[in-house]
Each structure stands twice: as C-alpha cells, then as structure tokens.
Design an enzyme around this catalytic site. Structure first.
Site, PDB file in Angstrom:
ATOM      1  N   LEU A  65       0.841  -1.198   0.000  1.00 32.08           N
ATOM      2  CA  LEU A  65       0.000   0.000   0.000  1.00 32.08           C
ATOM      3  C   LEU A  65       0.877   1.250   0.000  1.00 32.08           C
ATOM      4  O   LEU A  65       2.056   1.192   0.339  1.00 32.08           O
ATOM      5  CB  LEU A  65      -0.893  -0.042   1.246  1.00 32.08           C
ATOM      6  N   THR A  96       6.551   0.806   1.815  1.00 29.17           N
ATOM      7  CA  THR A  96       7.575   1.639   2.457  1.00 29.17           C
ATOM      8  C   THR A  96       6.849   2.598   3.389  1.00 29.17           C
ATOM      9  O   THR A  96       6.146   3.502   2.912  1.00 29.17           O
ATOM     10  CB  THR A  96       8.368   2.434   1.393  1.00 29.17           C
ATOM     11  N   LYS A 171      15.544   0.280   4.099  1.00 32.18           N
ATOM     12  CA  LYS A 171      14.857   0.840   2.926  1.00 32.18           C
ATOM     13  C   LYS A 171      15.018   2.372   2.882  1.00 32.18           C
ATOM     14  O   LYS A 171      15.244   2.954   1.816  1.00 32.18           O
ATOM     15  CB  LYS A 171      13.369   0.441   2.980  1.00 32.18           C
ATOM     16  N   LYS A 246       7.359  10.886  -0.786  1.00 30.29           N
ATOM     17  CA  LYS A 246       7.094  10.296   0.545  1.00 30.29           C
ATOM     18  C   LYS A 246       8.371   9.647   1.101  1.00 30.29           C
ATOM     19  O   LYS A 246       8.719   9.832   2.261  1.00 30.29           O
ATOM     20  CB  LYS A 246       5.965   9.270   0.401  1.00 30.29           C
TER      21      LYS A 246
HETATM   22  P1  NAD Z   1       0.101   2.110  -5.938  1.00 30.36           P
HETATM   23  O1  NAD Z   1      -0.492   3.405  -5.521  1.00 30.36           O
HETATM   24  O2  NAD Z   1       0.232   1.784  -7.368  1.00 30.36           O
HETATM   25  O3  NAD Z   1      -0.694   0.894  -5.238  1.00 30.36           O
HETATM   26  C1  NAD Z   1      -1.320   0.970  -3.985  1.00 30.36           C
HETATM   27  C2  NAD Z   1      -2.675   0.266  -4.090  1.00 30.36           C
HETATM   28  O4  NAD Z   1      -3.306   0.268  -2.805  1.00 30.36           O
HETATM   29  C3  NAD Z   1      -3.651   0.971  -5.046  1.00 30.36           C
HETATM   30  O5  NAD Z   1      -4.135   0.049  -6.013  1.00 30.36           O
HETATM   31  C4  NAD Z   1      -4.783   1.465  -4.131  1.00 30.36           C
HETATM   32  O6  NAD Z   1      -6.044   1.468  -4.751  1.00 30.36           O
HETATM   33  C5  NAD Z   1      -4.707   0.451  -3.006  1.00 30.36           C
HETATM   34  N1  NAD Z   1      -5.334   0.905  -1.772  1.00 30.36           N
HETATM   35  C6  NAD Z   1      -5.338   2.146  -1.235  1.00 30.36           C
HETATM   36  N2  NAD Z   1      -6.036   2.167  -0.088  1.00 30.36           N
HETATM   37  C7  NAD Z   1      -6.470   0.900   0.116  1.00 30.36           C
HETATM   38  C8  NAD Z   1      -7.231   0.278   1.150  1.00 30.36           C
HETATM   39  N3  NAD Z   1      -7.677   0.975   2.191  1.00 30.36           N
HETATM   40  N4  NAD Z   1      -7.504  -1.050   1.023  1.00 30.36           N
HETATM   41  C9  NAD Z   1      -7.064  -1.750  -0.041  1.00 30.36           C
HETATM   42  N5  NAD Z   1      -6.334  -1.215  -1.062  1.00 30.36           N
HETATM   43  C10 NAD Z   1      -6.034   0.088  -0.952  1.00 30.36           C
HETATM   44  O7  NAD Z   1       1.547   2.042  -5.222  1.00 30.36           O
HETATM   45  P2  NAD Z   1       2.795   1.109  -5.642  1.00 30.36           P
HETATM   46  O8  NAD Z   1       3.619   1.821  -6.643  1.00 30.36           O
HETATM   47  O9  NAD Z   1       2.313  -0.276  -5.898  1.00 30.36           O
HETATM   48  O10 NAD Z   1       3.617   1.162  -4.272  1.00 30.36           O
HETATM   49  C11 NAD Z   1       3.160   0.478  -3.097  1.00 30.36           C
HETATM   50  C12 NAD Z   1       4.233   0.612  -2.023  1.00 30.36           C
HETATM   51  O11 NAD Z   1       5.464   0.032  -2.484  1.00 30.36           O
HETATM   52  C13 NAD Z   1       4.568   2.060  -1.629  1.00 30.36           C
HETATM   53  O12 NAD Z   1       4.802   2.125  -0.252  1.00 30.36           O
HETATM   54  C14 NAD Z   1       5.836   2.344  -2.433  1.00 30.36           C
HETATM   55  O13 NAD Z   1       6.628   3.345  -1.823  1.00 30.36           O
HETATM   56  C15 NAD Z   1       6.517   0.982  -2.427  1.00 30.36           C
HETATM   57  N6  NAD Z   1       7.410   0.718  -3.571  1.00 30.36           N
HETATM   58  C16 NAD Z   1       7.020   1.043  -4.848  1.00 30.36           C
HETATM   59  C17 NAD Z   1       7.888   0.777  -5.916  1.00 30.36           C
HETATM   60  C18 NAD Z   1       7.509   1.121  -7.352  1.00 30.36           C
HETATM   61  O14 NAD Z   1       8.409   1.091  -8.216  1.00 30.36           O
HETATM   62  N7  NAD Z   1       6.256   1.445  -7.655  1.00 30.36           N
HETATM   63  C19 NAD Z   1       9.113   0.160  -5.673  1.00 30.36           C
HETATM   64  C20 NAD Z   1       9.464  -0.181  -4.362  1.00 30.36           C
HETATM   65  C21 NAD Z   1       8.595   0.101  -3.321  1.00 30.36           C
END
Ligand code: NAD
Length: 302
Positions: A65, A96, A171, A246
């Site tokens: 998330l 994260t 991280k 963030k």
């Molecule tokens: P994203 O915004 O694409 O995905 C998050 C998902 O959570 C969304 O689909 C959203 O609808 C869902 N969501 C929000 N509130 C919710 C709830 N209450 N219940 C259920 N689902 C809910 O984000 P992401 O890019 O997948 O990143 C997720 C995490 O991973 C973050 O913390 C980010 O910092 C970390 N991260 C991302 C990457 C990347 O390259 N995108 C790489 C490493 C780490």
C-alpha cells in the site's frame, strides 16, 4: 502451497500477486479500486469483498500500500487484518512506511496474537514483474521464518536485517540514495538536452563513465533510450512522484531525528514536492524531467 491474502493491487501489488499465483499459492486479493481488482482477477487472484473476507482462513497476509496511514487503516480496527486473520499467522508488509510505525504495528499485532514483518522491497515494477526484488526484513525470527519461503516467489535477494523496523531502516537508507540519484538524473538530463547532446550518446557515455548509477541506467529520464524506463512509455508509473517524495520525507525526518545532515535529500524532496504541486504527482518519478523543462514528444496514445 499456501493460502494467502494480498491487500493492495497497484503498480507493485499486481505483478507480485501474479507471481504468487504462478508459484502455485492460492491468493485472495482486495483493493479499493475496481480496475485494480479486475486486473488481479485476470491474473488468477480470487477477489474478496472486504479486508476481513480476504484474510479469513489464510496462512499469511501481504500488504502493498502507498503509505503508513493506509497500512495502519488496513491492519487496525475491527474490520482490519489483525482482528480477522487466524491467530498465529503473519502480516508481511512490503510497503515503504517508515521505521517507528513498523515497530508500533508489530507491537499491536503481538497484542492481537498475530505477527507483523516489515518487508519493504527494491527493484521497481520491473523487479516485481521478474520476481527479482530485493526484500529487507524486520521482525521476530519465527515470523521472518514464516515469511521467507513465501517471499522467494517475488524476490531473489531476501535479507533479515534485524528486529521490527530494521527492514524499514534499510529501505530508508537505500531510497535516500536512489531518490537523490533520480532527481539528479532528471536535472542533468535536462541540462544535457539544452547543451544539444544526443540523448542516446549521453546515455552511452555516462554508462561507461563515472556518472553511472542504477537509476540512470534503468530509469533514464528521456524517452526512446532505455526501453523499460517509464520515460519511454509516456512517463506512466512505475514509481509515482508522490511516492518518491514520501520516501524522501521519511529519509529527511529520520535524519533529523538522529541529528544527521541530509541536505541533498532535502533538496531532492523539494524538487519532487514542486512537481507534485504542479500537478505531476501521479506521473512516474522520471517525469520530474518534464516538470524541469525537458522537451519530449509524448505519444498521443498514452
Ligand atoms: P500504488 O499506488 O500503485 O498501489 C497501492 C494500491 O493500494 C492501489 O491500487 C490502491 O487502490 C490500493 N489501496 C489504497 N487504499 C487501500 C485500502 N484501504 N484497502 C485496499 N487497497 C487500498 O503504489 P505502488 O507503486 O504499488 O507502491 C506500493 C508501495 O510500495 C509504496 O509504499 C511504495 O513506496 C513501495 N514501492 C514502490 C515501488 C515502485 O516502483 N512502484 C518500488 C518499491 C517500493
């Protein structure tokens, strides 16, 4: 094979949950977004109606998330994961979220008879697609032991850093480097463009020179040079500007707590904050180059 719940089917959650299905696990998913649920369903994930429904009878719960606030909402309270998952099972949080909140949630999980492992990841969407993520784990040894075999389906380098919060500490220390590098790559690529340097030639020279880095090589911020960089796909995320911002805020707040100067991270945070204020927060982080004045043609289809 295990029964798992997957909460958060976004840019990372979709490919990671798909890899879990492909590894033979039975996956029940939940996301507030309908389009996310549809994509997951097409990958063989069963869709639940609520968090409580998703986590009932599973062996482990994964969360992926945006932020600490969302993870807290999903795991806490009467409808949350901790209250509804079977006693003795573990939440493996790959988001994260920062160090202190991971420790708080682990303590709260313990009080409710379940476990919480902080398991943030690195490697981006491509690493998630290819199941080659690096995972940095913080938590009790028995909880980490339960998580590790499952995590082999999504990552290729898994390390138990230490007790709860230590995965998040690792991280923070990684992403401060990555995010400053990303901001610099965007700024200097715009300068290179203004100097009239050919983007491909600039990339070829730097990747054989001292300016090379992981972000420059994988997420080069001008289009048409690195096929897998979001810059070559209309700056669609990938890793959103709001999320890299963030992570920089987590880094600068942590550094302030420890009395350590992190001025480059503060400057990078300001650049991404400005991009977000300009309405670009939902773009991939390579899109900072656009906010900074890169001249590129974005295909109309994107
Ligand atoms: P994203 O915004 O694409 O995905 C998050 C998902 O959570 C969304 O689909 C959203 O609808 C869902 N969501 C929000 N509130 C919710 C709830 N209450 N219940 C259920 N689902 C809910 O984000 P992401 O890019 O997948 O990143 C997720 C995490 O991973 C973050 O913390 C980010 O910092 C970390 N991260 C991302 C990457 C990347 O390259 N995108 C790489 C490493 C780490």
């Amino acid at each position: 094979m295990s029964k798992i719940a997957w909460i958060g089917l976004g840019h990372m959650g979709i490919p990671m949950s798909r890899n879990m299905v492909e590894a033979g696990h039975s996956v029940r998913g939940y996301d507030v977004s309908e389009s996310a649920r549809e994509k997951a369903l097409a990958n063989g994930v069963d869709i639940a109606d609520s968090i409580a429904d998703a986590v009932r009878d599973v062996d482990a719960v994964f969360t992926m998330l945006q932020s600490a606030k969302v993870v807290e909402q999903v795991v806490s309270g009467p409808g949350g994961a901790f209250a509804n998952m079977p006693k003795g099972t573990v939440v493996i949080d790959c988001s994260t979220i920062g160090i202190d909140i991971a420790r708080t949630l682990a303590a709260s999980a313990r009080e409710q008879g379940v476990g919480f492992v902080d398991a943030p990841v690195s490697g981006g969407v491509q690493g998630a697609e290819e199941a080659t993520l690096t995972l940095m784990l913080g938590g009790d040894i028995d909880h980490v032991a339960a998580a590790e075999p499952l995590l082999k389906s999504v990552g290729s380098y898994i390390v138990h850093v230490g007790p709860s919060g230590d995965g998040q500490a690792m991280k923070v220390a990684n992403n401060a480097l990555m995010a400053v590098g990303m901001a610099t790559a965007c700024e200097v690529s715009v300068l290179a463009q203004k100097l009239g340097l050919d983007p491909q030639m600039y990339f070829d020279v730097v990747t054989r020179s001292s300016g090379d880095s992981w972000v420059f090589r994988n997420w080069f911020p001008l289009p048409g040079v690195v096929e897998n960089s979001p810059a070559s796909h209309g700056y669609e995320p990938g890793f959103m500007i709001d999320l890299i911002h963030k992570d920089l805020r987590l880094a600068t707040a942590t550094a302030a707590e420890f009395g350590v100067r992190l001025d480059t991270a503060a400057a990078a945070a300001q650049l991404f904050a400005d991009a977000s204020a300009a309405g670009d927060g939902g773009r991939d982080c390579t899109g900072l180059a656009l906010t900074l004045g890169a001249e590129v043609q974005i295909p109309a289809s994107v």
